[in-house]
Design an enzyme around this catalytic site. Structure first.
Site, PDB file in Angstrom:
ATOM      1  CG  ASP A 109      -0.735  -0.457  -3.125  1.00 51.35           C
ATOM      2  OD1 ASP A 109      -1.567  -0.019  -3.572  1.00 51.35           O
ATOM      3  OD2 ASP A 109       0.507  -0.658  -3.707  1.00 51.35           O
ATOM      4  CG  LEU A 110      -5.073   4.541  -0.820  1.00 47.55           C
ATOM      5  CD1 LEU A 110      -6.097   4.256   0.320  1.00 47.55           C
ATOM      6  CD2 LEU A 110      -4.235   5.661  -0.255  1.00 47.55           C
TER       7      LEU A 110
END
Length: 250
Positions: A109-110
């Site tokens: 994820d980010l």
């Protein structure tokens, strides 16, 4: 009947050609970008063989290549996607110009960082994401809180968070530093934001998450943002392929 006569689903064929993932292929079909034998497809429930003419945006599929794979040290702050409606930076915008079009094996994820495997073969990417491969994903995780090792041990039994069942997680306390602790966490599946959700659920919010290994492949000393191709011989050995079979495994 041999495999060539039976054919494959169109989404699998597009993924195998390294153009996109199966999910992306289904979106391309919905958008009217794919045709077979001159007919625009409206559904991915179509099987094609080598005798069919498949076009994407009016162009024929590229010839199948040997599967290739790269290790990439993903920095935090990048999305693992080819495009983002909000215009946020993605890992694919940071790839070297000489890189072919690649697909990630799973995602980070980010705000997560560390090892991300990239491949030119969408079918291979999908296969390596499945828990049935038995490949563990290993992480170094910094959490907030005074860690109770009994809580960590219970994660080996699996846990349900907001109706979502997560499988066995192995978590080991490496060091407690004041209000924070570093853990080594291993799991076989890796659902969306699984580690963050599970540890938040047991009272230890994740402050930093670094993937250090995916199956037999290690992050090692790969610098942040660096991409390095895995040698074909090593890749074939780890996938259980021979040189002759590497193009046909899909």
């Amino acid at each position: 009947m041999n495999d060539a006569m039976k054919g494959d689903r169109i989404a699998k064929v597009l993924a195998r050609a390294g153009l996109c993932s199966r999910r992306e292929a289904e979106r391309w079909i919905e958008a009217g970008r794919v045709s077979v034998n001159g007919q625009k497809l409206t559904t991915p429930a179509v099987t094609v063989t080598g005798d069919d003419q498949v076009l994407v945006d009016g162009n024929p599929l590229p010839d199948a290549e040997e599967p290739r794979m790269w290790r990439y040290h993903k920095p935090a702050g990048l999305l693992t996607t080819h495009s983002d409606p909000e215009g946020r930076p993605t890992i694919f915008q940071k790839m070297p110009q000489k890189m072919p079009r690649v697909i990630s094996v799973g995602r980070l994820d980010l705000n997560s960082e560390g090892l991300l495997l990239l491949t030119n073969d969408g079918g291979l990417a999908r296969r390596l994401e499945l828990p049935s491969t038995g490949w563990l994903r290993r992480y170094r995780v910094r959490v907030n809180g005074r860690v109770d090792e009994n809580k960590l041990a219970k994660l080996a039994e699996g846990v349900t968070v907001e109706g979502q069942r997560y499988g066995r997680i192995q978590a080991i306390l490496d060091v407690q530093k004041g209000a924070n602790a570093w853990l080594t966490v291993s799991l076989a599946e890796g659902k969306n934001r699984e580690i963050r959700k599970v540890f938040d659920h047991i009272g230890y919010p994740v402050g930093r998450l670094i993937r250090t290994a995916y199956g037999p492949f290690q992050l090692g000393k790969l610098d942040r943002g660096q991409v390095e191709e895995i040698r074909p011989k090593v890749l074939r050995e780890q996938l259980g392929l021979t040189a002759d079979k590497s193009k046909r495994h899909r």
